[in-house]
Design a protein around this motif. Structure first.
Motif, PDB file in Angstrom:
ATOM      1  N   ALA A  73      64.022  33.347  42.499  1.00 54.80           N
ATOM      2  CA  ALA A  73      63.658  33.002  41.126  1.00 54.80           C
ATOM      3  C   ALA A  73      63.481  31.497  40.989  1.00 54.80           C
ATOM      4  O   ALA A  73      64.295  30.714  41.473  1.00 54.80           O
ATOM      5  CB  ALA A  73      64.741  33.490  40.164  1.00 54.80           C
ATOM      6  N   GLY A  74      62.405  31.097  40.342  1.00 51.99           N
ATOM      7  CA  GLY A  74      62.123  29.682  40.122  1.00 51.99           C
ATOM      8  C   GLY A  74      61.184  29.074  41.131  1.00 51.99           C
ATOM      9  O   GLY A  74      60.610  28.002  40.880  1.00 51.99           O
ATOM     10  N   ASN A  75      61.007  29.719  42.308  1.00 46.99           N
ATOM     11  CA  ASN A  75      60.020  29.225  43.271  1.00 46.99           C
ATOM     12  C   ASN A  75      58.602  29.376  42.712  1.00 46.99           C
ATOM     13  O   ASN A  75      58.354  30.210  41.841  1.00 46.99           O
ATOM     14  CB  ASN A  75      60.102  30.003  44.581  1.00 46.99           C
ATOM     15  N   ARG A  76      57.685  28.571  43.238  1.00 40.81           N
ATOM     16  CA  ARG A  76      56.267  28.748  42.941  1.00 40.81           C
ATOM     17  C   ARG A  76      55.574  29.252  44.197  1.00 40.81           C
ATOM     18  O   ARG A  76      55.711  28.659  45.274  1.00 40.81           O
ATOM     19  CB  ARG A  76      55.639  27.443  42.470  1.00 40.81           C
ATOM     20  N   VAL A  77      54.833  30.333  44.025  1.00 38.74           N
ATOM     21  CA  VAL A  77      54.212  31.019  45.158  1.00 38.74           C
ATOM     22  C   VAL A  77      52.701  31.035  44.954  1.00 38.74           C
ATOM     23  O   VAL A  77      52.209  31.615  43.979  1.00 38.74           O
ATOM     24  CB  VAL A  77      54.745  32.454  45.300  1.00 38.74           C
ATOM     25  N   GLY A  78      51.982  30.409  45.846  1.00 40.30           N
ATOM     26  CA  GLY A  78      50.527  30.435  45.772  1.00 40.30           C
ATOM     27  C   GLY A  78      49.987  31.780  46.232  1.00 40.30           C
ATOM     28  O   GLY A  78      50.497  32.369  47.185  1.00 40.30           O
ATOM     29  N   VAL A  79      48.970  32.269  45.551  1.00 36.81           N
ATOM     30  CA  VAL A  79      48.298  33.514  45.939  1.00 36.81           C
ATOM     31  C   VAL A  79      46.820  33.183  46.132  1.00 36.81           C
ATOM     32  O   VAL A  79      46.103  32.888  45.177  1.00 36.81           O
ATOM     33  CB  VAL A  79      48.483  34.617  44.873  1.00 36.81           C
ATOM     34  N   LEU A  80      46.393  33.217  47.389  1.00 33.16           N
ATOM     35  CA  LEU A  80      45.035  32.840  47.765  1.00 33.16           C
ATOM     36  C   LEU A  80      44.374  34.059  48.398  1.00 33.16           C
ATOM     37  O   LEU A  80      44.260  34.169  49.609  1.00 33.16           O
ATOM     38  CB  LEU A  80      45.064  31.652  48.739  1.00 33.16           C
ATOM     39  N   CYS A  81      43.989  34.996  47.557  1.00 32.07           N
ATOM     40  CA  CYS A  81      43.450  36.272  48.032  1.00 32.07           C
ATOM     41  C   CYS A  81      42.206  36.646  47.227  1.00 32.07           C
ATOM     42  O   CYS A  81      42.056  36.240  46.079  1.00 32.07           O
ATOM     43  CB  CYS A  81      44.484  37.391  47.868  1.00 32.07           C
ATOM     44  N   ARG A  82      41.389  37.470  47.841  1.00 36.26           N
ATOM     45  CA  ARG A  82      40.285  38.076  47.114  1.00 36.26           C
ATOM     46  C   ARG A  82      40.784  39.357  46.439  1.00 36.26           C
ATOM     47  O   ARG A  82      41.882  39.833  46.710  1.00 36.26           O
ATOM     48  CB  ARG A  82      39.114  38.366  48.050  1.00 36.26           C
ATOM     49  N   ASN A  83      39.965  39.904  45.545  1.00 39.66           N
ATOM     50  CA  ASN A  83      40.373  41.082  44.784  1.00 39.66           C
ATOM     51  C   ASN A  83      40.706  42.254  45.707  1.00 39.66           C
ATOM     52  O   ASN A  83      39.846  42.709  46.476  1.00 39.66           O
ATOM     53  CB  ASN A  83      39.268  41.502  43.827  1.00 39.66           C
ATOM     54  N   SER A  84      41.934  42.727  45.632  1.00 42.88           N
ATOM     55  CA  SER A  84      42.381  43.823  46.488  1.00 42.88           C
ATOM     56  C   SER A  84      43.703  44.351  45.976  1.00 42.88           C
ATOM     57  O   SER A  84      44.389  43.701  45.177  1.00 42.88           O
ATOM     58  CB  SER A  84      42.563  43.339  47.939  1.00 42.88           C
ATOM     59  N   ALA A  85      44.081  45.531  46.463  1.00 43.30           N
ATOM     60  CA  ALA A  85      45.395  46.079  46.133  1.00 43.30           C
ATOM     61  C   ALA A  85      46.502  45.160  46.637  1.00 43.30           C
ATOM     62  O   ALA A  85      47.548  45.026  45.995  1.00 43.30           O
ATOM     63  CB  ALA A  85      45.539  47.472  46.735  1.00 43.30           C
ATOM     64  N   VAL A  86      46.275  44.504  47.772  1.00 44.90           N
ATOM     65  CA  VAL A  86      47.272  43.567  48.319  1.00 44.90           C
ATOM     66  C   VAL A  86      47.550  42.448  47.328  1.00 44.90           C
ATOM     67  O   VAL A  86      48.708  42.046  47.133  1.00 44.90           O
ATOM     68  CB  VAL A  86      46.775  42.994  49.662  1.00 44.90           C
ATOM     69  N   MET A  87      46.519  41.929  46.686  1.00 45.05           N
ATOM     70  CA  MET A  87      46.719  40.850  45.726  1.00 45.05           C
ATOM     71  C   MET A  87      47.529  41.335  44.529  1.00 45.05           C
ATOM     72  O   MET A  87      48.420  40.622  44.043  1.00 45.05           O
ATOM     73  CB  MET A  87      45.383  40.281  45.269  1.00 45.05           C
ATOM     74  N   VAL A  88      47.242  42.545  44.049  1.00 41.29           N
ATOM     75  CA  VAL A  88      48.004  43.086  42.925  1.00 41.29           C
ATOM     76  C   VAL A  88      49.464  43.265  43.314  1.00 41.29           C
ATOM     77  O   VAL A  88      50.376  42.891  42.568  1.00 41.29           O
ATOM     78  CB  VAL A  88      47.394  44.421  42.453  1.00 41.29           C
TER      79      VAL A  88
END
Length: 500
Positions: A73-88
């Protein structure tokens, strides 16, 4: 909510569990997913090019991923993905532990990405393998191809809500400089959802194609709406007009979440490629070019909805098909719970029909940029950075960005007005108009034009068209023909990259 099918009767134990999950988890992604799974566990939640997941499966996988990810909790997590179930899965998992997902534009360069990682203090970046090179040697990189193994290594479990609520951070478009992180609030109840579905008639269980990239504010909002509606989300990694129509046909999707340039691409397909089952096409992110609204509805029916908003203001107004038929260039009217004010430079309201600065108020205004700065506020209303006016019928019109307006020979000129005029020419595929320095007039207009196919429109014909429909000072002296306009991953024109 009743009109959109959210209050239809269901099995008593499922309805009770649905509201219990909302009470426990709140209205963020983790809570919206759990309420949907409690009510409709076997409903398909997401379909992408490789698989489909039910709501029960999506809850299970995202919970196990939440345990497997090296974040707290409190970390910042980058999400660098294209549209996919994995991204969701990843977005839900990050919010499940109370960390803050940072939505990263897939079009960033290595230099920009390094600056974002530093500015946002990212501990981890979950990324598609294709972005390994731009990430370089960042030690917190986790390729999305590794997530299946991470999930499989953790047993299924029922998690408790985190000690803090995560805040989604959306990066601004960066069309005029380095992207900034805008902190998005978590909805506090049903009101934000009701504001949208009151104007855009999305129903419970709808199959919704989200064609816009999920790192974009509008697409992310579409995902939130879909979870709240227990809808089926249809995704493709990359947008193509033909691929989007095929995916919608194959999945039975009847709703489309897109940005305007995608509609433009769909309109370039031959008439026989149209999608007859389309019931809702909801767009946001930039102005609809020229007469696009009318042309699109003439082909697909009165199914087009245009949401005007921004990363910072969420939504400001929504244009329905009736609004767009009456005034194709309108941004619509403010939905329930939203206020728009058109103010002069001294902060006083301007009369109907006169242009001023647009300010917006609603319960989903952003909480400020992560660097500590914010946007100008006036009596609780946020400056959008746009100039516009409201007509006598209460419809909002956006005349241009505050920093786009130019003064040519003492006259105020809005480049967007000329863009719209030129976009209506049959030979013009797309156009951008900007102000450039001029020794005599201070500034002048330059038009960058992309022609359709073998069209032979010349510069003089373009100037004559503007001269016939607008004042002399609106005529662009510079006409530059291009093969295409430079755009970012969400379709916005990168005006700084236009050749001078």
């Amino acid at each position: 909510m009743a009109r959109r099918g959210l209050l239809t009767p269901g099995a008593p134990h499922r309805v009770a569990q649905q509201f219990a999950e909302l009470h426990r988890w709140g209205f963020g992604l983790a809570g919206e997913l759990r309420q949907a799974a409690a009510r409709s566990p076997g409903q398909v939640a997401v379909i992408d090019e490789t698989r489909s997941l039910t709501y029960a499966e999506l809850v299970d996988r995202s919970a196990r991923l939440a345990v497997a990810l090296p974040v707290v909790a409190g970390n910042r997590v980058g999400v660098l993905c294209r549209n996919s179930a994995v991204m969701v899965e990843t977005l839900v998992a990050v919010t499940t532990v109370g960390a803050d997902p940072v939505l990263i534009n897939t079009g960033l360069s290595a230099t920009q990405l390094a600056a974002v990682i530093d500015a946002q203090d990212l501990s981890v970046v979950v990324h598609d393998p294709e972005f390994s090179d731009v990430l370089g040697d960042f030690p917190g990189a986790i390729p999305s191809s590794a997530l299946d193994a991470m999930i499989s290594a953790v047993p299924s479990q029922d998690l408790s809500p985190p000690s803090r609520t995560g805040r989604t951070i959306v990066l601004t478009s960066g069309t005029t400089g380095m992207p900034k992180g805008a902190q998005r609030p978590t909805p506090g109840g049903f009101s934000p959802l009701c504001s949208i579905i009151d104007r855009i008639p999305l129903r419970a269980g709808v199959r919704m194609m989200i064609a816009a990239p999920l790192f974009h504010t509008w697409a992310y909002a579409g995902m939130q709406i879909a979870l709240a509606l227990r809808a089926t989300i249809v995704l493709r990694r990359k947008f193509s007009p033909g691929g989007t129509l095929d995916a919608m046909r194959d999945s039975g999707a009847t709703a489309l979440i897109a940005v305007p340039v995608m509609l433009q691409s769909l309109m370039e397909l031959p008439p026989e490629a149209s999608l007859p089952a389309l019931e809702i096409a909801a767009v946001s992110g930039s102005a609809l070019p020229g007469g696009m609204a009318t042309r699109f509805m003439d082909r697909y029916g009165d199914v087009l909805y245009n949401l005007y908003g921004s990363t910072e203001a969420s939504w400001a107004s929504i244009a329905t098909p009736a609004d767009l038929r009456a005034a194709p260039d309108t941004a619509g009217r403010p939905p329930h719970g939203t206020v728009i004010a058109v103010l002069a430079g001294d902060g006083e309201p301007v009369p109907a029909g006169e242009t001023g600065r647009l300010f917006v108020g609603n319960e989903m205004l952003f909480e400020g940029y992560t660097n500590g700065s914010s946007r100008e506020l006036h009596d609780g209303l946020l400056a959008t950075g746009d100039l516009g006016h409201v007509d006598a019928g209460g419809r909002v019109f956006v005349d241009g960005r505050e920093d786009d307006m130019i003064v040519s020979g003492g006259e105020n000129v809005f480049p967007g007005e000329v863009e719209g005029l030129l976009a209506d020419l049959p030979d013009v595929l797309e156009v951008a108009v900007i102000g450039v320095p001029d020794d005599e007039y201070g500034q002048r207009l330059a038009a960058y034009v992309v022609l359709r196919g073998t069209a032979s429109l010349d510069a003089d014909a373009i100037r004559d068209h503007v001269r016939s429909n607008r004042a002399r000072f609106c005529v662009p002296r510079d006409i530059v023909f291009l093969q295409s306009l430079p755009r970012n991953a969400t379709g916005k024109v990168l005006k700084r990259e236009l050749p001078r």
